[in-house]
Design a protein around this motif. Structure first.
Motif, mmCIF file in Angstrom:
data_model
loop_
_atom_site.group_PDB
_atom_site.id
_atom_site.type_symbol
_atom_site.label_atom_id
_atom_site.label_comp_id
_atom_site.label_asym_id
_atom_site.label_seq_id
_atom_site.Cartn_x
_atom_site.Cartn_y
_atom_site.Cartn_z
ATOM 1 N N LEU A 61 0.828 -1.205 0.000
ATOM 2 C CA LEU A 61 0.000 0.000 0.000
ATOM 3 C C LEU A 61 0.862 1.254 0.000
ATOM 4 N N ARG A 62 1.978 1.190 0.682
ATOM 5 C CA ARG A 62 2.880 2.353 0.729
ATOM 6 C C ARG A 62 3.479 2.638 -0.647
ATOM 7 N N GLN A 63 3.786 1.593 -1.377
ATOM 8 C CA GLN A 63 4.423 1.762 -2.680
ATOM 9 C C GLN A 63 3.424 2.081 -3.791
ATOM 10 N N GLN A 64 2.206 1.553 -3.695
ATOM 11 C CA GLN A 64 1.290 1.627 -4.827
ATOM 12 C C GLN A 64 0.128 2.605 -4.635
ATOM 13 N N THR A 65 -0.026 3.161 -3.432
ATOM 14 C CA THR A 65 -1.125 4.092 -3.184
ATOM 15 C C THR A 65 -0.626 5.298 -2.393
ATOM 16 N N ASP A 66 -1.516 6.272 -2.240
ATOM 17 C CA ASP A 66 -1.217 7.440 -1.412
ATOM 18 C C ASP A 66 -1.908 7.347 -0.063
ATOM 19 N N LEU A 67 -2.391 6.149 0.318
ATOM 20 C CA LEU A 67 -3.165 6.006 1.544
ATOM 21 C C LEU A 67 -2.343 6.280 2.800
ATOM 22 N N LEU A 68 -1.161 5.699 2.882
ATOM 23 C CA LEU A 68 -0.406 5.735 4.132
ATOM 24 C C LEU A 68 0.386 7.030 4.276
ATOM 25 N N ALA A 69 0.130 7.732 5.360
ATOM 26 C CA ALA A 69 0.835 8.977 5.663
ATOM 27 C C ALA A 69 2.007 8.683 6.592
ATOM 28 N N GLU A 70 2.891 9.637 6.725
ATOM 29 C CA GLU A 70 4.036 9.478 7.604
ATOM 30 C C GLU A 70 3.583 9.436 9.063
ATOM 31 N N PRO A 71 4.226 8.608 9.880
ATOM 32 C CA PRO A 71 3.881 8.564 11.300
ATOM 33 C C PRO A 71 4.403 9.803 12.018
#
Length: 333
Positions: A61-71
Motif C-alpha cells: 500500500l505504501r508503494q502503490q497508493t497514497d493512503l499511508l501517511a508518515e507517522p
C-alpha cells in the motif's frame, strides 16, 4: 474481475489524515480495504509493528497508493512525553484511588506485575524517555528490541499519543476498538445530568461493496488510483467536515446536510452496484442546545439516513478531539 463504474478526471485537494489507534496494525485486512475506499490518508502511532501479519501488505500500500501517511516524528514524541509521564506518575502516587480511564489501584497493580506484560512494544526513536519511565515505574519489562507492557495499558498509551498528534496536526482519530473510543471521550470529559454541553453520538451510514472481503486488494488499489476517484473522496470528506462543524455549532443549516447527501450520492455509485451499509460513528458536542437543531434537520430532510443517538450533558475539561469508530461486522466473511 469486478467492474467498477468509470470516473471523470479531477484534482485532489488537501487530504485529511486519520490516525489509527492503538498500535501499528489494524485488526485485519478487511479494515484496510475499508480504509482504501473511505480514507484519504491513514497514519499509525508507531513505525514498527508488534506483529508481522500485515507488514507485506502495508508495504504494498505504501508503494502503490497514497493512503499511508508518515507517522509522528520523534520530536513530537519527545515533546509530549512529559505530559504523558505526569499522568502515569499520578497512577502510582500514594493517594491514588481511581482514574476514570486507567482504572483503580488493583488494576494498576496488575499492570505493574511482570507476568501480565503480554504486549511487545518495539524501540522507536522519540519514545526512549517514555519507555524508560515505564520501566522505572514497573509498567514495563525490558525485552530484546523493546519493552513489554500489559496490553490494555499499552493501548491506552497509544490512544493518548494518537490524540495529541491528531490535535496538533488537524487530524482525526479512528479505531475499530469500541472500548477505546468510549475511553477517549472519558479522557476528555465527564457526563453530568445538569450543565455542560449537549453531546450525542452521530451514526453515519457508509456504503461498501457487499462482498468487500472477497475483492482482491489489487482491484481496490486500481479503483483508488483511477482518475477522479480521489476528487470524489475529497469532496465527501470536505462535506463531512462541514456537516460536523454545523452540528457542533448547534445551529441547523439544511444546505450543509444537503451538500453532504449529494457528496455521498456522488461517491457511492463508484463502489459498484451491490453495497451494504456500515456505520461510522463520531461524538458531536454542540455550542447550543442540540434538540432544536436535530428536529429542524429531521424536518428538512425526512429521508436522511443519519442516526442521532440520545443527547447527554458533558463537561469537557480537555480539548476535544475528533474521533471515529467503525464496525465491519456486516461484511465479514
Amino acid at each position: 474481475m469486478r467492474i467498477f463504474p468509470p470516473l471523470h478526471p479531477g484534482n485532489t485537494a488537501f487530504m485529511k489524515t486519520h490516525i489509527y489507534y492503538p498500535g501499528m496494525e489494524v485488526r485485519d485486512e478487511l479494515w484496510l480495504k475499508f480504509a482504501l475506499l473511505y480514507l484519504e490518508r491513514l497514519a499509525f502511532v508507531f513505525t514498527v509493528s508488534e506483529k508481522s501479519g500485515l507488514t507485506a501488505l502495508l508495504e504494498t500500500l505504501r508503494q502503490q497508493t497514497d493512503l499511508l501517511a508518515e507517522p509522528p516524528q520523534p520530536a513530537f514524541f519527545a515533546h509530549i512525553t512529559p505530559q504523558v509521564e505526569s499522568q502515569i506518575a499520578g497512577l502510582v502516587a500514594p493517594d491514588f484511588v481511581r482514574h476514570k480511564v486507567f482504572g483503580n489501584r488493583e488494576l494498576i497493580a496488575r499492570w505493574r506485575s511482570a507476568p501480565n506484560h503480554d504486549c511487545f512494544c518495539p524501540a522507536q526513536a522519540g519514545l526512549e524517555r517514555l519507555h524508560g519511565f515505564c520501566l522505572t515505574h514497573g509498567f514495563a519489562t525490558q525485552d530484546e528490541g523493546g519493552i513489554r507492557m500489559a496490553r490494555r495499558f499499552a493501548n491506552l498509551l497509544s490512544m493518548r499519543l494518537a490524540r495529541e498528534w491528531a490535535l496538533a496536526n488537524e487530524g482525526a482519530l479512528i479505531t475499530d476498538h469500541d472500548y477505546l473510543d468510549r475511553l477517549l471521550h472519558l479522557l476528555e470529559s465527564r457526563y453530568h445530568n445538569r450543565g455542560g454541553q449537549d453531546c450525542f453520538h452521530l451514526e453515519i451510514p457508509l456504503q461498501v461493496p457487499t462482498h468487500l472481503a472477497d475483492i482482491p486488494f489489487a482491484e481496490l488499489i486500481a479503483l483508488r488510483g483511477r482518475s477522479g476517484f480521489r476528487q470524489q473522496l475529497a469532496e465527501f470528506h470536505q462535506a463531512l467536515d462541514a456537516l460536523l462543524a454545523m452540528l457542533g455549532s448547534g445551529y441547523a443549516e439544511p444546505a450543509v446536510l444537503t451538500r453532504f447527501e449529494q457528496a455521498q450520492q456522488g461517491f457511492t455509485p463508484l463502489l459498484g452496484p451491490e453495497t451494504v451499509t456500515l456505520p461510522l460513528t463520531t461524538l458531536v458536542s454542540t455550542g447550543l442546545p442540540a434538540m432544536a437543531m436535530i428536529h429542524h434537520l429531521k424536518g428538512s430532510h425526512p429521508q436522511s439516513d443519519l442516526v442521532f443517538h440520545p443527547i447527554k450533558k458533558s463537561h469537557f475539561h480537555q480539548r476535544k478531539s475528533r474521533h471515529f469508530f467503525t464496525r465491519l461486522g456486516q461484511v465479514k466473511p
